[in-house]
Motif scaffolding. Structure first.
Motif, PDB file in Angstrom:
ATOM      1  N   UNK A   6      69.574  55.860  45.440  1.00  0.00           N
ATOM      2  CA  UNK A   6      68.578  55.781  44.393  1.00  0.00           C
ATOM      3  C   UNK A   6      67.792  54.499  44.555  1.00  0.00           C
ATOM      4  N   UNK A   7      66.530  54.568  44.338  1.00  0.00           N
ATOM      5  CA  UNK A   7      65.687  53.380  44.357  1.00  0.00           C
ATOM      6  C   UNK A   7      65.856  52.676  43.018  1.00  0.00           C
ATOM      7  N   UNK A   8      66.071  51.394  43.083  1.00  0.00           N
ATOM      8  CA  UNK A   8      66.243  50.643  41.839  1.00  0.00           C
ATOM      9  C   UNK A   8      64.893  50.165  41.376  1.00  0.00           C
ATOM     10  N   UNK A   9      64.401  50.776  40.344  1.00  0.00           N
ATOM     11  CA  UNK A   9      63.106  50.404  39.806  1.00  0.00           C
ATOM     12  C   UNK A   9      63.190  49.158  38.938  1.00  0.00           C
ATOM     13  N   UNK A  10      64.377  48.739  38.523  1.00  0.00           N
ATOM     14  CA  UNK A  10      64.527  47.589  37.628  1.00  0.00           C
ATOM     15  C   UNK A  10      64.729  46.268  38.346  1.00  0.00           C
ATOM     16  N   UNK A  11      64.584  46.224  39.648  1.00  0.00           N
ATOM     17  CA  UNK A  11      64.822  44.971  40.361  1.00  0.00           C
ATOM     18  C   UNK A  11      63.772  43.915  40.019  1.00  0.00           C
ATOM     19  N   UNK A  12      62.548  44.322  39.782  1.00  0.00           N
ATOM     20  CA  UNK A  12      61.509  43.371  39.405  1.00  0.00           C
ATOM     21  C   UNK A  12      61.787  42.812  38.011  1.00  0.00           C
ATOM     22  N   UNK A  13      62.276  43.662  37.120  1.00  0.00           N
ATOM     23  CA  UNK A  13      62.610  43.205  35.768  1.00  0.00           C
ATOM     24  C   UNK A  13      63.805  42.266  35.805  1.00  0.00           C
ATOM     25  N   UNK A  14      64.745  42.515  36.675  1.00  0.00           N
ATOM     26  CA  UNK A  14      65.908  41.640  36.806  1.00  0.00           C
ATOM     27  C   UNK A  14      65.517  40.281  37.334  1.00  0.00           C
ATOM     28  N   UNK A  15      64.583  40.231  38.253  1.00  0.00           N
ATOM     29  CA  UNK A  15      64.103  38.965  38.814  1.00  0.00           C
ATOM     30  C   UNK A  15      63.375  38.132  37.773  1.00  0.00           C
ATOM     31  N   UNK A  16      62.545  38.781  36.975  1.00  0.00           N
ATOM     32  CA  UNK A  16      61.832  38.027  35.936  1.00  0.00           C
ATOM     33  C   UNK A  16      62.788  37.609  34.828  1.00  0.00           C
ATOM     34  N   UNK A  17      63.793  38.421  34.567  1.00  0.00           N
ATOM     35  CA  UNK A  17      64.817  38.045  33.572  1.00  0.00           C
ATOM     36  C   UNK A  17      65.574  36.803  34.029  1.00  0.00           C
ATOM     37  N   UNK A  18      65.892  36.757  35.297  1.00  0.00           N
ATOM     38  CA  UNK A  18      66.575  35.590  35.854  1.00  0.00           C
ATOM     39  C   UNK A  18      65.708  34.340  35.737  1.00  0.00           C
ATOM     40  N   UNK A  19      64.410  34.493  36.028  1.00  0.00           N
ATOM     41  CA  UNK A  19      63.482  33.371  35.946  1.00  0.00           C
ATOM     42  C   UNK A  19      63.369  32.862  34.503  1.00  0.00           C
ATOM     43  N   UNK A  20      63.264  33.783  33.554  1.00  0.00           N
ATOM     44  CA  UNK A  20      63.184  33.392  32.147  1.00  0.00           C
ATOM     45  C   UNK A  20      64.457  32.669  31.721  1.00  0.00           C
ATOM     46  N   UNK A  21      65.606  33.172  32.158  1.00  0.00           N
ATOM     47  CA  UNK A  21      66.880  32.540  31.810  1.00  0.00           C
ATOM     48  C   UNK A  21      66.972  31.121  32.394  1.00  0.00           C
ATOM     49  N   UNK A  22      66.504  30.923  33.605  1.00  0.00           N
ATOM     50  CA  UNK A  22      66.539  29.598  34.218  1.00  0.00           C
ATOM     51  C   UNK A  22      65.616  28.633  33.482  1.00  0.00           C
ATOM     52  N   UNK A  23      64.447  29.104  33.063  1.00  0.00           N
ATOM     53  CA  UNK A  23      63.517  28.264  32.300  1.00  0.00           C
ATOM     54  C   UNK A  23      64.150  27.880  30.969  1.00  0.00           C
ATOM     55  N   UNK A  24      64.796  28.819  30.305  1.00  0.00           N
ATOM     56  CA  UNK A  24      65.467  28.526  29.027  1.00  0.00           C
ATOM     57  C   UNK A  24      66.600  27.512  29.207  1.00  0.00           C
ATOM     58  N   UNK A  25      67.359  27.642  30.263  1.00  0.00           N
ATOM     59  CA  UNK A  25      68.444  26.688  30.528  1.00  0.00           C
ATOM     60  C   UNK A  25      67.869  25.292  30.760  1.00  0.00           C
ATOM     61  N   UNK A  26      66.796  25.210  31.528  1.00  0.00           N
ATOM     62  CA  UNK A  26      66.165  23.910  31.769  1.00  0.00           C
ATOM     63  C   UNK A  26      65.639  23.320  30.464  1.00  0.00           C
ATOM     64  N   UNK A  27      65.017  24.153  29.622  1.00  0.00           N
ATOM     65  CA  UNK A  27      64.485  23.670  28.337  1.00  0.00           C
ATOM     66  C   UNK A  27      65.602  23.142  27.448  1.00  0.00           C
ATOM     67  N   UNK A  28      66.707  23.851  27.380  1.00  0.00           N
ATOM     68  CA  UNK A  28      67.844  23.398  26.568  1.00  0.00           C
ATOM     69  C   UNK A  28      68.393  22.085  27.108  1.00  0.00           C
ATOM     70  N   UNK A  29      68.543  21.976  28.415  1.00  0.00           N
ATOM     71  CA  UNK A  29      69.045  20.737  28.998  1.00  0.00           C
ATOM     72  C   UNK A  29      68.088  19.580  28.726  1.00  0.00           C
TER      73      UNK A  29
END
Length: 102
Positions: A6-29
């Motif tokens: 199966x082609x994973x259509x959510x891989x782009x959403x997972x990548x942007x989710x990871x980026x958002x999570x990293x930005x939030x972690x940096x902001x909290x720190x």
């Protein structure tokens, strides 16, 4: 035996989710660790630049004393009667027991 891929259509959403999570972690720190440390550092520099004769201080090595003389790069610190030591300004900190309000 057939294998279906199966082609994973959510891989782009997972990548942007990871980026958002990293930005939030940096902001909290930044807001909970880096910013308060910078504020304390600025207050310490301000304190060292405003040292006056007669102030009670503590050195980074744990020596308590009273400021006897302030020079550009160092402070003469009286640690006992007729006992003075020369301490670099960067090693001077506020004595917590000195609760003089100005």
């Amino acid at each position: 035996m057939t294998v279906m891929l199966q082609a994973t259509g959510g891989s782009a959403a997972g990548g942007s989710g990871f980026l958002i999570m990293m930005v939030l972690i940096f902001a909290v720190m930044y807001f909970f660790m880096i910013r308060p440390q910078q504020k304390r550092q600025k207050e310490l520099v301000k304190f060292r630049n405003a040292l006056e004769k007669g102030q009670k201080v503590i050195t980074a090595g744990g020596i308590y004393g009273t400021v006897k003389e302030v020079k550009e790069g160092y402070v003469l610190l009286e640690v006992d009667n007729n006992v003075s030591i020369r301490v670099d300004k960067s090693m001077i900190m506020r004595d917590p027991s000195d609760n003089v309000v100005k």
